[in-house]
Motif scaffolding. Structure first.
Motif, PDB file in Angstrom:
ATOM      1  N   MET A   1     -56.388  20.630  10.999  1.00 10.97           N
ATOM      2  CA  MET A   1     -56.774  22.005  10.901  1.00 10.97           C
ATOM      3  C   MET A   1     -58.217  22.125  11.374  1.00 10.97           C
ATOM      4  SD  MET A   1     -56.972  24.482   7.597  1.00 10.97           S
ATOM      5  CE  MET A   1     -55.276  24.916   7.600  1.00 10.97           C
ATOM      6  N   ILE A   2     -58.487  23.162  12.082  1.00 13.57           N
ATOM      7  CA  ILE A   2     -59.830  23.408  12.603  1.00 13.57           C
ATOM      8  C   ILE A   2     -60.400  24.620  11.882  1.00 13.57           C
ATOM      9  CG2 ILE A   2     -61.122  24.139  14.638  1.00 13.57           C
ATOM     10  CD1 ILE A   2     -59.194  22.505  16.299  1.00 13.57           C
ATOM     11  N   GLU A   3     -61.675  24.525  11.554  1.00 14.43           N
ATOM     12  CA  GLU A   3     -62.358  25.599  10.833  1.00 14.43           C
ATOM     13  C   GLU A   3     -63.621  25.958  11.605  1.00 14.43           C
ATOM     14  OE1 GLU A   3     -64.822  25.225   6.869  1.00 14.43           O
ATOM     15  OE2 GLU A   3     -62.671  25.232   6.444  1.00 14.43           O
ATOM     16  N   TYR A   4     -63.864  27.231  11.746  1.00 12.19           N
ATOM     17  CA  TYR A   4     -65.100  27.708  12.359  1.00 12.19           C
ATOM     18  C   TYR A   4     -66.071  28.029  11.244  1.00 12.19           C
ATOM     19  CZ  TYR A   4     -62.481  28.144  16.676  1.00 12.19           C
ATOM     20  OH  TYR A   4     -61.720  27.881  17.778  1.00 12.19           O
ATOM     21  N   ARG A   5     -67.273  27.453  11.313  1.00 10.58           N
ATOM     22  CA  ARG A   5     -68.299  27.716  10.305  1.00 10.58           C
ATOM     23  C   ARG A   5     -69.439  28.474  10.958  1.00 10.58           C
ATOM     24  NH1 ARG A   5     -68.243  21.980   7.010  1.00 10.58           N
ATOM     25  NH2 ARG A   5     -66.073  22.175   6.356  1.00 10.58           N
ATOM     26  N   HIS A   6     -69.760  29.621  10.375  1.00 14.92           N
ATOM     27  CA  HIS A   6     -70.813  30.486  10.892  1.00 14.92           C
ATOM     28  C   HIS A   6     -72.011  30.397   9.956  1.00 14.92           C
ATOM     29  CE1 HIS A   6     -67.828  32.165  13.626  1.00 14.92           C
ATOM     30  NE2 HIS A   6     -67.011  32.264  12.581  1.00 14.92           N
ATOM     31  N   TYR A   7     -73.186  30.239  10.517  1.00 15.78           N
ATOM     32  CA  TYR A   7     -74.405  30.091   9.735  1.00 15.78           C
ATOM     33  C   TYR A   7     -75.304  31.299   9.937  1.00 15.78           C
ATOM     34  CZ  TYR A   7     -72.729  25.328   9.366  1.00 15.78           C
ATOM     35  OH  TYR A   7     -71.951  24.222   9.120  1.00 15.78           O
ATOM     36  N   GLU A   8     -76.223  31.515   8.985  1.00 21.42           N
ATOM     37  CA  GLU A   8     -77.136  32.654   9.052  1.00 21.42           C
ATOM     38  C   GLU A   8     -77.994  32.626  10.308  1.00 21.42           C
ATOM     39  OE1 GLU A   8     -79.441  32.935   5.486  1.00 21.42           O
ATOM     40  OE2 GLU A   8     -77.667  33.037   4.210  1.00 21.42           O
ATOM     41  N   SER A   9     -78.254  31.440  10.820  1.00 16.33           N
ATOM     42  CA  SER A   9     -79.078  31.304  12.030  1.00 16.33           C
ATOM     43  C   SER A   9     -78.352  31.798  13.278  1.00 16.33           C
ATOM     44  CB  SER A   9     -79.478  29.839  12.217  1.00 16.33           C
ATOM     45  OG  SER A   9     -78.328  29.051  12.474  1.00 16.33           O
ATOM     46  N   THR A  12     -72.631  28.639  15.281  1.00 14.49           N
ATOM     47  CA  THR A  12     -71.235  28.458  14.879  1.00 14.49           C
ATOM     48  C   THR A  12     -70.831  27.039  15.236  1.00 14.49           C
ATOM     49  OG1 THR A  12     -70.717  30.781  15.276  1.00 14.49           O
ATOM     50  CG2 THR A  12     -68.869  29.258  15.208  1.00 14.49           C
ATOM     51  N   THR A  13     -70.212  26.358  14.294  1.00 15.72           N
ATOM     52  CA  THR A  13     -69.705  25.023  14.558  1.00 15.72           C
ATOM     53  C   THR A  13     -68.206  25.009  14.337  1.00 15.72           C
ATOM     54  OG1 THR A  13     -70.119  24.286  12.293  1.00 15.72           O
ATOM     55  CG2 THR A  13     -71.846  23.861  13.901  1.00 15.72           C
ATOM     56  N   VAL A  14     -67.534  24.107  15.046  1.00 18.67           N
ATOM     57  CA  VAL A  14     -66.099  23.915  14.892  1.00 18.67           C
ATOM     58  C   VAL A  14     -65.929  22.581  14.179  1.00 18.67           C
ATOM     59  CG1 VAL A  14     -63.897  23.687  16.076  1.00 18.67           C
ATOM     60  CG2 VAL A  14     -65.675  25.182  17.018  1.00 18.67           C
ATOM     61  N   VAL A  15     -65.225  22.594  13.037  1.00 19.13           N
ATOM     62  CA  VAL A  15     -65.100  21.419  12.192  1.00 19.13           C
ATOM     63  C   VAL A  15     -63.622  21.115  11.951  1.00 19.13           C
ATOM     64  CG1 VAL A  15     -65.687  20.463   9.926  1.00 19.13           C
ATOM     65  CG2 VAL A  15     -67.242  22.057  11.036  1.00 19.13           C
ATOM     66  N   THR A  16     -63.251  19.842  12.053  1.00 18.36           N
ATOM     67  CA  THR A  16     -61.896  19.414  11.721  1.00 18.36           C
ATOM     68  C   THR A  16     -61.858  19.146  10.226  1.00 18.36           C
ATOM     69  OG1 THR A  16     -61.698  18.369  13.877  1.00 18.36           O
ATOM     70  CG2 THR A  16     -60.097  17.731  12.219  1.00 18.36           C
ATOM     71  N   THR A  17     -60.977  19.839   9.508  1.00 18.10           N
ATOM     72  CA  THR A  17     -60.924  19.695   8.055  1.00 18.10           C
ATOM     73  C   THR A  17     -59.777  18.818   7.579  1.00 18.10           C
ATOM     74  OG1 THR A  17     -59.655  21.733   7.854  1.00 18.10           O
ATOM     75  CG2 THR A  17     -62.051  21.909   7.650  1.00 18.10           C
ATOM     76  N   GLU A  18     -58.780  18.586   8.431  1.00 17.97           N
ATOM     77  CA  GLU A  18     -57.698  17.659   8.089  1.00 17.97           C
ATOM     78  C   GLU A  18     -57.068  17.123   9.369  1.00 17.97           C
ATOM     79  OE1 GLU A  18     -53.651  20.186   7.329  1.00 17.97           O
ATOM     80  OE2 GLU A  18     -55.062  20.066   5.681  1.00 17.97           O
ATOM     81  N   CYS A  19     -56.518  15.931   9.256  1.00 20.83           N
ATOM     82  CA  CYS A  19     -55.898  15.273  10.410  1.00 20.83           C
ATOM     83  C   CYS A  19     -54.612  16.017  10.789  1.00 20.83           C
ATOM     84  CB  CYS A  19     -55.589  13.818  10.065  1.00 20.83           C
ATOM     85  SG  CYS A  19     -54.741  12.932  11.386  1.00 20.83           S
ATOM     86  N   ALA A  20     -54.475  16.319  12.061  1.00 22.17           N
ATOM     87  CA  ALA A  20     -53.283  17.015  12.538  1.00 22.17           C
ATOM     88  C   ALA A  20     -52.053  16.110  12.532  1.00 22.17           C
ATOM     89  CB  ALA A  20     -53.522  17.541  13.939  1.00 22.17           C
ATOM     90  N   LEU A  21     -52.247  14.798  12.520  1.00 27.38           N
ATOM     91  CA  LEU A  21     -51.118  13.872  12.552  1.00 27.38           C
ATOM     92  C   LEU A  21     -50.562  13.590  11.159  1.00 27.38           C
ATOM     93  CD1 LEU A  21     -52.450  11.251  15.118  1.00 27.38           C
ATOM     94  CD2 LEU A  21     -51.097  13.309  15.549  1.00 27.38           C
ATOM     95  N   CYS A  22     -51.459  13.368  10.180  1.00 22.43           N
ATOM     96  CA  CYS A  22     -50.976  12.958   8.857  1.00 22.43           C
ATOM     97  C   CYS A  22     -51.352  13.923   7.739  1.00 22.43           C
ATOM     98  CB  CYS A  22     -51.476  11.553   8.524  1.00 22.43           C
ATOM     99  SG  CYS A  22     -53.252  11.462   8.212  1.00 22.43           S
ATOM    100  N   GLY A  23     -52.235  14.878   8.009  1.00 25.86           N
ATOM    101  CA  GLY A  23     -52.608  15.859   6.989  1.00 25.86           C
ATOM    102  C   GLY A  23     -53.679  15.400   6.021  1.00 25.86           C
ATOM    103  N   THR A  24     -54.258  14.234   6.229  1.00 24.84           N
ATOM    104  CA  THR A  24     -55.314  13.743   5.346  1.00 24.84           C
ATOM    105  C   THR A  24     -56.549  14.616   5.492  1.00 24.84           C
ATOM    106  OG1 THR A  24     -54.541  11.477   5.556  1.00 24.84           O
ATOM    107  CG2 THR A  24     -56.812  11.766   4.851  1.00 24.84           C
ATOM    108  N   PRO A  25     -57.132  15.072   4.379  1.00 21.43           N
ATOM    109  CA  PRO A  25     -58.371  15.857   4.468  1.00 21.43           C
ATOM    110  C   PRO A  25     -59.497  15.025   5.085  1.00 21.43           C
ATOM    111  CG  PRO A  25     -57.409  16.042   2.279  1.00 21.43           C
ATOM    112  CD  PRO A  25     -56.660  14.956   2.999  1.00 21.43           C
TER     113      PRO A  25
END
Length: 86
Positions: A1-9, A12-25
């Motif tokens: 899963m990919i998450e977009y994180r927006h900061y006050e500055s 914006t960063t794109v962060v992987t929050t879990e493995c797309a293959l096995c679902g491990t956080p």
């Protein structure tokens, strides 16, 4: 899963929050590149032709993940504390 994180500055960063293959956080400060070498489903997806016709057999992937999770169960010492290797 990919998450977009927006900061006050305004950054914006794109962060992987879990493995797309096995679902491990994926923990903060860890990237997918840190997880992939030990991913339990990696070898199944890496097989020749694995992504044809909808991907590998889901039961086989679940079995690999379950085996990996069972293999990582910590050993407890007789007093209930964690086993320590010396």
């Amino acid at each position: 899963m990919i998450e977009y994180r927006h900061y006050e500055s305004g950054k914006t960063t794109v962060v992987t929050t879990e493995c797309a293959l096995c679902g491990t956080p994926i923990r903060d400060q860890q990237g997918i590149q840190d997880h992939l070498p030990s991913c339990p489903a990696r070898e199944i997806y890496a097989e020749r032709g694995a992504l044809r016709d909808g991907g590998p057999d889901p039961e086989r992937v679940r079995a690999a993940i379950a085996f990996h999770e069972a293999d990582e169960t910590p050993t407890l010492a007789a007093d209930g504390g964690p086993e320590v290797s010396r």
